[in-house]
Design a protein around this motif. Structure first.
Motif, PDB file in Angstrom:
ATOM      1  N   PRO A 146      -8.745   1.428   5.486  1.00  0.00           N
ATOM      2  CA  PRO A 146      -7.337   0.934   5.425  1.00  0.00           C
ATOM      3  C   PRO A 146      -6.625   1.308   4.013  1.00  0.00           C
ATOM      4  CG  PRO A 146      -8.874  -0.870   5.641  1.00  0.00           C
ATOM      5  CD  PRO A 146      -9.581   0.421   5.315  1.00  0.00           C
ATOM      6  N   CYS A 147      -5.502   1.881   4.086  1.00  0.00           N
ATOM      7  CA  CYS A 147      -4.823   2.432   2.852  1.00  0.00           C
ATOM      8  C   CYS A 147      -3.516   1.384   2.571  1.00  0.00           C
ATOM      9  CB  CYS A 147      -4.480   3.857   3.153  1.00  0.00           C
ATOM     10  SG  CYS A 147      -5.889   4.869   3.506  1.00  0.00           S
ATOM     11  N   LEU A 148      -2.718   1.952   1.832  1.00  0.00           N
ATOM     12  CA  LEU A 148      -1.585   1.242   1.314  1.00  0.00           C
ATOM     13  C   LEU A 148      -0.588   0.986   2.030  1.00  0.00           C
ATOM     14  CD1 LEU A 148      -1.541   3.218  -2.410  1.00  0.00           C
ATOM     15  CD2 LEU A 148      -2.528   0.971  -1.918  1.00  0.00           C
ATOM     16  N   GLY A 149      -0.281   1.537   3.033  1.00  0.00           N
ATOM     17  CA  GLY A 149       0.700   1.186   4.167  1.00  0.00           C
ATOM     18  C   GLY A 149       2.183   1.365   3.708  1.00  0.00           C
ATOM     19  N   VAL A 150       2.648   2.055   2.680  1.00  0.00           N
ATOM     20  CA  VAL A 150       3.986   2.655   2.512  1.00  0.00           C
ATOM     21  C   VAL A 150       4.580   3.315   3.682  1.00  0.00           C
ATOM     22  CG1 VAL A 150       5.553   3.925   0.988  1.00  0.00           C
ATOM     23  CG2 VAL A 150       3.904   2.484  -0.094  1.00  0.00           C
ATOM     24  N   PHE A 151       3.822   4.064   4.180  1.00  0.00           N
ATOM     25  CA  PHE A 151       4.046   4.982   5.270  1.00  0.00           C
ATOM     26  C   PHE A 151       3.397   4.630   6.712  1.00  0.00           C
ATOM     27  CE2 PHE A 151       4.824   8.118   1.640  1.00  0.00           C
ATOM     28  CZ  PHE A 151       6.171   8.203   1.865  1.00  0.00           C
TER      29      PHE A 151
END
Lengths: 263, 263
Positions: free
Chosen positions: A158-163
């Motif tokens: 799971p990453c930062l989710g900006v995009f």
């Protein structure tokens, strides 16, 4: 040393010119090894000498009166971005200090690395929360771009989710297509101010095994096994899959465009 | 489309390029940075700096040189020579090299490849292989030494090993190398072209890019290694250093011949 050093400029200037900077209202912080904008504000001092070199330094400061923070974390290649900024006449600070990152005029989130271990490092230092809340122009490069996405197939991370888009692994369709993609490929269908001045597909340098599919925030595409997003832009967040710091003059233009970005 | 790469290789001894050049426009013909910049401006896609110094003092000089290259050159560069253990890799990457090339050390202790990949990522790990075909049979199509027994050598091609080229290359790939740089000792220095049959077999065998080395004498040789040898990149030294093949003309030629290059 003030607790909150002024951040008006972080050009590494020769010490004899400090007086000139302060006379004109600029500070001339000296970047030290400790990751701080260790600024030395020499107020009320008069100019000692007006050497030609001082004038040059002064104009550079005016042109680049900007603090650049490069986020320090457990990814490689960060010094390359620092060197590229210096070649543009800007003295960045490489830091994981939250306050310095928040205050910077531009933030670069660079690197080469692996998704899971880099995300763990960012979370452990709460840099994940800091990065998504940034309001100034931010540039993610390579793994930096992938970490700005929602999720990566690399390590099922799971990453930062900006995009709001998932990062996938290249699936080669022929033996000519090696993974990682390594080398120079073109960016096409460019839009956004990041590619200001681009009139034809230009070559930039890539090294990566994972890619971001085309999505609503795609501002450039590249063909390798398929057509994918080689750059993204959403609000104040810019990102490139390629390495502008290693892409010759074309890359320098992109970095300059980022410094000029108004978003 | 991903471009085929042209890579000039510079041999360095005590901080200076060893082979003479006839570039009259260089301020200092022996300066590796001046030469690297010139190649970069001419369109070289990457550079390789090979340290051929034997002494400890020479190693320190080379590390300092790597720092200067990283500050001044805006395209990727690989360094090699004298890398025996992980701390050498760490030192050179910290100095700003994009990739390191290991050769004898990998054959002596193959785990070094795994360690580099794990600690710094596969993309930084170029494994150079010097091999010699013991079979002198010339194939009917005129391409010599196709399927003979290719023996890997260490110590700059002086000492044969038990390893065979294709087995070793496969192992290198599986251990996590990012690229293979194959020099045919039969072809090196002869200027009759690259070892394309062996290169093609390597390229078909491996999932990582293959750099051809040894044998470049004409522009056609570059075309042939890309189109027939399926090489991802071609490395050469003397044809560039002595101005026999100017890089801009080489790239124009390759473009006309249908090879994807960065122009």
């Amino acid at each position: 040393m003030p607790n909150n050093p002024p951040l008006s400029s972080n050009i590494h200037a020769p010490s004899h010119s400090d007086a000139i900077f302060s006379q004109k209202g600029y500070s001339s912080p000296i970047c030290e090894q400790n990751d701080g904008f260790s600024a030395v504000l020499l107020e009320n001092m008069v100019a000692i000498s007006l050497k030609s070199r001082t004038f040059v330094a002064l104009y550079e400061v005016k042109a680049n009166k900007m603090n650049i923070a490069i986020i320090k974390y457990n990814a490689g290649n960060i010094a390359s971005v620092e060197n590229a900024m210096k070649r543009l006449g800007v003295e960045p600070v490489v830091t994981d200090n939250v306050e310095l990152i928040k205050k910077a005029d531009r933030v670069i989130f660079p690197g080469q690395g692996e998704a899971l271990s880099t995300m763990e490092y960012l979370r452990a230092r709460r840099l994940d929360e800091v990065i998504v809340d940034l309001k100034q122009p931010v540039l993610g490069i390579c793994i930096g771009m992938q970490l700005l996405c929602r999720h990566s197939e690399e390590g099922d991370t799971p990453c930062l989710g900006v995009f709001d888009v998932g990062v996938k692994r290249f699936e080669p369709k022929s033996h000519e297509e090696k993974v990682p993609q390594m080398g120079w490929n073109t960016v096409e269908n460019t839009k956004s101010d990041l590619f200001e001045g681009f009139e034809k597909p230009e070559f930039v340098y890539f090294i990566h095994s994972f890619y971001v599919p085309k999505c609503d925030w795609t501002i450039a595409t590249t063909n390798y096994t398929l057509s994918y997003s080689s750059a993204l832009h959403k609000d104040n967040f810019y990102a490139t899959q390629f390495h502008p710091e290693k892409s010759g003059k074309v890359g320098e233009r992109i970095l300059k465009n980022f410094l000029d970005a108004v978003h | 489309m991903l471009a085929k790469r042209i890579i000039p290789c510079l041999d360095i001894k005590d901080g200076q390029t060893v082979k003479g050049t006839n570039f009259v426009n260089l301020r200092q013909a022996g300066d590796p940075i001046e030469l690297g910049k010139l190649y970069s401006e001419q369109g070289a896609d990457e550079l390789v700096y090979l340290d051929i110094t034997a002494s400890h003092e020479g190693r320190k000089t080379f590390t300092e040189l790597v720092k200067r290259i990283a500050r001044e050159i805006n395209i990727p560069f690989t360094v090699g020579g004298g890398i025996n253990e992980l701390k050498d890799v760490d030192r050179l990457l910290n100095a700003g090299a994009d990739k390191v090339s290991i050769n004898s050390a990998a054959l002596r202790r193959p785990e070094l490849i795994d360690e580099i990949a794990r600690n710094f990522g596969s993309q930084v790990c170029v494994v150079a292989i010097d091999a010699k075909c013991e079979d002198d049979t010339v194939h009917e199509n005129g391409d010599p030494r196709i399927d003979g027994d290719w023996v890997c050598y260490v110590n700059g091609g002086r000492v044969p090993t038990q390893y065979r080229l294709f087995d070793w290359a496969k192992e290198v790939n599986e251990r996590g190398a990012g690229e293979v740089l194959f020099t045919s000792m039969n072809h090196d220095g002869v200027k009759h072209g690259y070892a394309n049959a062996a290169l093609r077999r390597l390229s078909d065998l491996l999932t990582i890019p293959v750099i051809a080395s040894g044998g470049a004498g004409t522009k056609e040789h570059f075309r042939d290694t890309f189109l027939n040898g399926h090489s991802d990149a071609a490395l050469a030294a003397s044809v560039f250093h002595f101005g026999e093949i100017p890089i801009p003309q080489l790239k124009q030629y390759l473009h006309k011949e249908g090879v994807s290059v960065r122009l």
